[in-house]
Design a protein around this motif. Structure first.
Motif, short mmCIF file in Angstrom:
data_model
loop_
_atom_site.label_atom_id
_atom_site.label_comp_id
_atom_site.label_asym_id
_atom_site.label_seq_id
_atom_site.Cartn_x
_atom_site.Cartn_y
_atom_site.Cartn_z
N GLN A 1 -4.36 14.71 -12.50
CA GLN A 1 -3.22 14.46 -12.58
C GLN A 1 -2.65 15.07 -14.21
O GLN A 1 -3.52 14.94 -14.95
CB GLN A 1 -2.80 12.98 -13.09
CG GLN A 1 -2.66 12.13 -11.45
CD GLN A 1 -2.47 10.68 -12.09
OE1 GLN A 1 -3.30 9.92 -12.65
NE2 GLN A 1 -1.11 10.36 -11.61
N SER A 2 -1.79 16.19 -13.82
CA SER A 2 -1.46 16.90 -15.16
C SER A 2 -0.40 15.98 -16.01
O SER A 2 -0.48 16.62 -17.24
CB SER A 2 -0.68 18.16 -14.64
OG SER A 2 0.28 18.09 -14.02
N ARG A 3 0.22 15.10 -15.49
CA ARG A 3 1.02 14.28 -16.45
C ARG A 3 0.86 12.82 -15.81
O ARG A 3 0.33 12.31 -15.02
CB ARG A 3 2.42 14.50 -16.04
CG ARG A 3 2.65 16.11 -16.68
CD ARG A 3 4.19 16.44 -16.20
NE ARG A 3 4.63 17.76 -16.61
CZ ARG A 3 5.75 18.51 -16.19
NH1 ARG A 3 6.56 17.81 -15.86
NH2 ARG A 3 5.61 19.75 -16.55
N GLU B 1 2.83 11.38 -13.14
CA GLU B 1 2.70 12.34 -11.57
C GLU B 1 2.43 11.28 -10.60
O GLU B 1 1.49 10.50 -10.84
CB GLU B 1 1.78 13.40 -12.07
CG GLU B 1 1.90 14.49 -11.18
CD GLU B 1 0.82 15.52 -11.51
OE1 GLU B 1 1.16 16.50 -12.32
OE2 GLU B 1 -0.67 15.58 -11.13
N HIS B 2 2.89 11.95 -9.41
CA HIS B 2 2.56 11.12 -8.10
C HIS B 2 1.82 12.03 -7.30
O HIS B 2 2.67 12.89 -6.56
CB HIS B 2 3.58 10.44 -7.52
CG HIS B 2 3.46 9.69 -6.28
ND1 HIS B 2 2.46 8.49 -6.37
CD2 HIS B 2 4.03 9.94 -5.00
CE1 HIS B 2 2.37 8.21 -5.07
NE2 HIS B 2 3.14 9.02 -4.18
N SER C 1 -10.93 20.19 0.34
CA SER C 1 -10.26 20.71 1.54
C SER C 1 -11.27 20.42 2.55
O SER C 1 -12.51 20.45 2.60
CB SER C 1 -10.16 22.29 1.37
OG SER C 1 -11.29 22.85 0.94
N GLY C 2 -10.64 20.13 3.88
CA GLY C 2 -11.56 19.64 4.90
C GLY C 2 -11.77 18.15 5.05
O GLY C 2 -12.46 17.91 6.12
N GLY C 3 -11.50 17.55 4.09
CA GLY C 3 -11.97 16.31 4.20
C GLY C 3 -10.86 15.20 4.08
O GLY C 3 -9.65 15.75 4.27
N ASP C 4 -10.91 14.00 4.05
CA ASP C 4 -9.92 13.13 4.02
C ASP C 4 -9.16 13.13 2.81
O ASP C 4 -9.70 13.26 1.75
CB ASP C 4 -10.47 11.66 4.11
CG ASP C 4 -9.39 10.47 4.49
OD1 ASP C 4 -8.11 10.94 4.13
OD2 ASP C 4 -9.81 9.41 4.77
N SER C 5 -7.86 13.33 2.85
CA SER C 5 -6.93 13.42 1.75
C SER C 5 -6.79 12.16 0.73
O SER C 5 -6.48 12.32 -0.24
CB SER C 5 -5.54 13.76 2.02
OG SER C 5 -4.98 12.93 3.00
N ARG C 6 -7.35 10.96 1.37
CA ARG C 6 -7.31 9.93 0.56
C ARG C 6 -8.74 9.45 -0.10
O ARG C 6 -8.91 8.49 -0.79
CB ARG C 6 -6.76 8.76 1.34
CG ARG C 6 -5.48 8.69 1.98
CD ARG C 6 -5.25 7.66 3.02
NE ARG C 6 -5.86 7.89 4.12
CZ ARG C 6 -5.92 7.25 5.31
NH1 ARG C 6 -5.18 6.23 5.36
NH2 ARG C 6 -6.81 7.63 6.16
N GLU D 1 -4.93 8.76 -6.27
CA GLU D 1 -4.45 7.68 -7.02
C GLU D 1 -4.29 7.69 -8.68
O GLU D 1 -4.56 8.61 -9.06
CB GLU D 1 -5.31 6.24 -6.90
CG GLU D 1 -6.62 6.39 -7.28
CD GLU D 1 -7.70 5.00 -7.26
OE1 GLU D 1 -6.67 3.99 -7.35
OE2 GLU D 1 -8.56 5.15 -6.89
N ASP D 2 -3.41 6.63 -9.05
CA ASP D 2 -3.20 6.91 -10.58
C ASP D 2 -4.51 6.85 -11.43
O ASP D 2 -5.37 5.99 -10.98
CB ASP D 2 -2.26 5.65 -10.93
CG ASP D 2 -2.02 5.72 -12.22
OD1 ASP D 2 -1.37 6.41 -13.06
OD2 ASP D 2 -2.65 4.96 -13.25
N PHE D 3 -4.64 7.69 -12.29
CA PHE D 3 -5.92 7.80 -13.04
C PHE D 3 -6.39 6.48 -13.66
O PHE D 3 -7.57 6.02 -13.89
CB PHE D 3 -5.82 8.92 -13.97
CG PHE D 3 -7.16 9.21 -14.36
CD1 PHE D 3 -8.29 9.76 -13.61
CD2 PHE D 3 -7.72 9.17 -15.85
CE1 PHE D 3 -9.58 9.97 -14.16
CE2 PHE D 3 -8.90 9.41 -16.59
CZ PHE D 3 -9.78 9.89 -15.51
#
Length: 400
Positions: free
Chosen positions: A225-227, A230-231, A269-274, A304-306
Motif C-alpha cells: 500500500q503506497s498510502r 489506499e484500497h 501474477s498467475g495466482g489467486d488475486s486474494r 487487505e489493509d496492512f
C-alpha cells in the motif's frame, strides 16, 4: 482495336496477380518472434529476433508485422505507438522467393514484471497494393524482468549475534560447539583445538573444523500500500517500485547471514488475486534468484489493509527479527512493533515516504529511505528517445 486488346491484357494480368496473391501470399510463409533470454534485470538490453521464411517462388515485396507488447519494452529505432500499458511496433519487410529474412531489434526492459509479445499480425498486399491480406504470426515470446536492487550501507540486514543455533555458510566467527570434522593445522589455531587422535593417524597436526552458526532469523514484510487510505490498487506506483527494489537489496545481505522469510499483502501474477505472498525460510545466496523472481511477479495491488494484515500474521511470525518495508508509517504499524518488541523481537522499519510529524516513533528502529522516484530506471521519455536514436541491430537475408 489495339488499345482495347492492350487494356484487356493489362486487366487480365492485374486480375491474375491479384488472384495469385489472394491464394498463395501466405502459403509456405513462416514467421517467428523470439527473445534472446528468458530473464533479465531492469534497465538491461536484450534482443528480439524476427524471422520470416518464404518457401515458394512468389515474392512478398511488401510485408508488415504489427507487434503488440507491453509499453515497458522499448524498441530501438521503432516509431511505436503507446496506448495505456500497450505498445504497438510496426516492422516492414521485403521478402524474395525462397529466402529468409532475419531482423534483430535492441529492446530495453524499463520495468520489472512478466512481459510477453502478446500478438503479431502479418499484413501484405499484391503487387499493385489493391488487396490487403492478413494472418496471425507466432507470438510466444515471454520474459521475466527482475527488479534491480537498491543497495547501500543503510539498506541491509545483518546478524546481531556472532554465533547461535542455526548453521549458515559464513559468519564472522565459527561456533566452537558445532564440529563438522577435522582439517590440517594452519598455525593460527589454539592448541586446545588440536584433534590428537586424528593427528596420530595422519602423522601431522590436525584440528577440529567448526561450522558457522547464527541464532537469528528474519522475516521481511513488504507493505503493498503506497498510502494508508489506499484500497487495493496502488496509487503511487513509482514509490512502490522503489520499495520492491529495497526488498531486493535486503535479500542480498540477509540471505548470506541468517534464515530469511518474505511475506507481503500482495498476490503474484498467475495466482489467486486474494492470496498474499508467504515463503518459507531460506538461507544462502543461491535462493536470491528465486526471491527476485517472486518480486518480479508481484502485482501492484494489496489483498487487505496492512494494519489488519499485520494483526492476522502476528502469531505466525516466529523470527527473531522483523523488517518492514513500507511507503508510509502508521500508528497501527508502531503498535504491532511495540507488541513484538515486548516479546524480545527486534523490529526495523524502512520507510520510503514522508513520516507525519505528529507520529511519535521514538524508541523504534526507523530508517527513512529518501530515494529518487526514478531510481533504477530513467524517465520513460528519455528511454524512448535514446532507443529510437540507436536503431536496429542487424538485418540479414539468406536464400532457402
Amino acid at each position: 482495336m489495339e488499345f482495347v486488346a492492350i487494356a484487356a491484357v493489362l486487366v487480365g494480368l492485374f486480375l491474375l496477380q491479384n488472384q495469385l496473391y489472394k491464394q498463395y501470399a501466405f502459403k509456405n510463409v513462416h514467421y517467428s518472434c523470439t527473445l534472446s533470454c528468458n530473464e533479465c534485470y531492469e534497465g538491461d538490453e536484450i534482443e528480439l529476433i524476427e524471422e520470416i521464411v518464404n518457401r515458394k517462388w512468389l515474392p512478398l515485396p511488401w510485408l508488415k508485422a504489427e507487434i503488440t507488447t507491453s509499453r515497458w519494452l522499448s524498441f530501438a529505432g521503432a516509431q511505436s505507438g503507446v496506448t495505456g500499458e500497450t505498445r504497438f511496433v510496426p516492422s516492414f519487410f521485403s521478402v524474395k522467393g525462397y529466402s529468409r529474412v532475419t531482423r534483430r531489434w535492441k529492446v530495453k526492459c524499463l520495468k520489472r514484471g512478466e512481459f510477453s509479445i502478446e500478438q503479431v499480425i502479418l499484413i501484405t498486399t499484391d503487387l499493385l497494393g489493391y488487396s490487403n491480406l492478413s494472418m496471425p504470426g507466432d507470438a510466444s515470446a515471454r520474459i521475466l524482468v527482475l527488479p534491480r536492487a537498491i543497495e547501500g550501507s543503510e539498506i541491509s540486514v545483518r546478524p546481531r549475534y556472532l554465533n547461535g543455533d542455526v548453521m549458515v555458510r559464513r559468519q564472522l566467527l565459527d561456533d566452537p560447539f558445532y564440529i563438522s570434522g577435522v582439517r590440517q593445522y594452519t598455525g593460527h589455531e589454539p592448541m586446545s583445538r588440536i584433534h590428537w587422535p586424528a593427528t596420530a593417524v595422519m602423522q601431522q597436526l590436525m584440528v577440529y573444523n567448526n561450522d558457522y552458526t547464527s541464532r537469528q532469523s528474519v522475516t521481511i514484510i513488504l507493505n503493498m500500500q503506497s498510502r494508508a487510505s489506499e484500497h487495493m490498487e496502488v496509487v503511487d506506483a513509482d514509490r512502490m517500485e522503489n520499495a520492491i527494489r529495497v526488498c531486493a537489496g535486503l535479500f542480498k545481505t540477509a540471505l548470506t547471514g541468517m534464515p530469511t522469510r518474505f511475506i507481503a499483502n500482495a498476490p503474484v501474477s498467475g495466482g489467486d488475486s486474494r492470496t498474499p505472498v508467504a515463503t518459507g525460510e531460506y538461507w544462502g545466496s543461491e535462493y536470491e534468484l528465486g526471491l527476485l523472481e517472486l518480486l518480479a511477479r508481484l502485482q501492484l495491488h494489496s489483498t487487505e489493509d496492512f494494519g489488519n494484515y499485520l494483526a492476522g500474521m502476528s502469531a505466525g511470525i516466529l523470527s527473531t527479527d522483523i523488517v518492514i518495508v513500507s511507503c508510509y508509517l502508521s500508528e497501527a504499524m508502531l503498535l504491532f512493533a511495540a507488541g513484538r518488541q515486548r516479546s524480545g523481537v527486534h523490529v526495523r522499519f524502512f520507510i520510503l515516504g514522508p513520516i507525519p510529524e505528529e507520529l511519535d516513533y521514538s524508541g523504534f528502529d526507523v530508517v527513512p529511505c529518501i530515494i529518487d522516484e526514478t531510481i533504477g530506471r530513467r524517465t520513460l521519455m528519455q528511454d524512448e528517445a535514446e532507443m529510437q536514436r540507436r536503431g536496429l541491430d542487424t538485418e540479414k537475408e539468406a536464400a532457402v
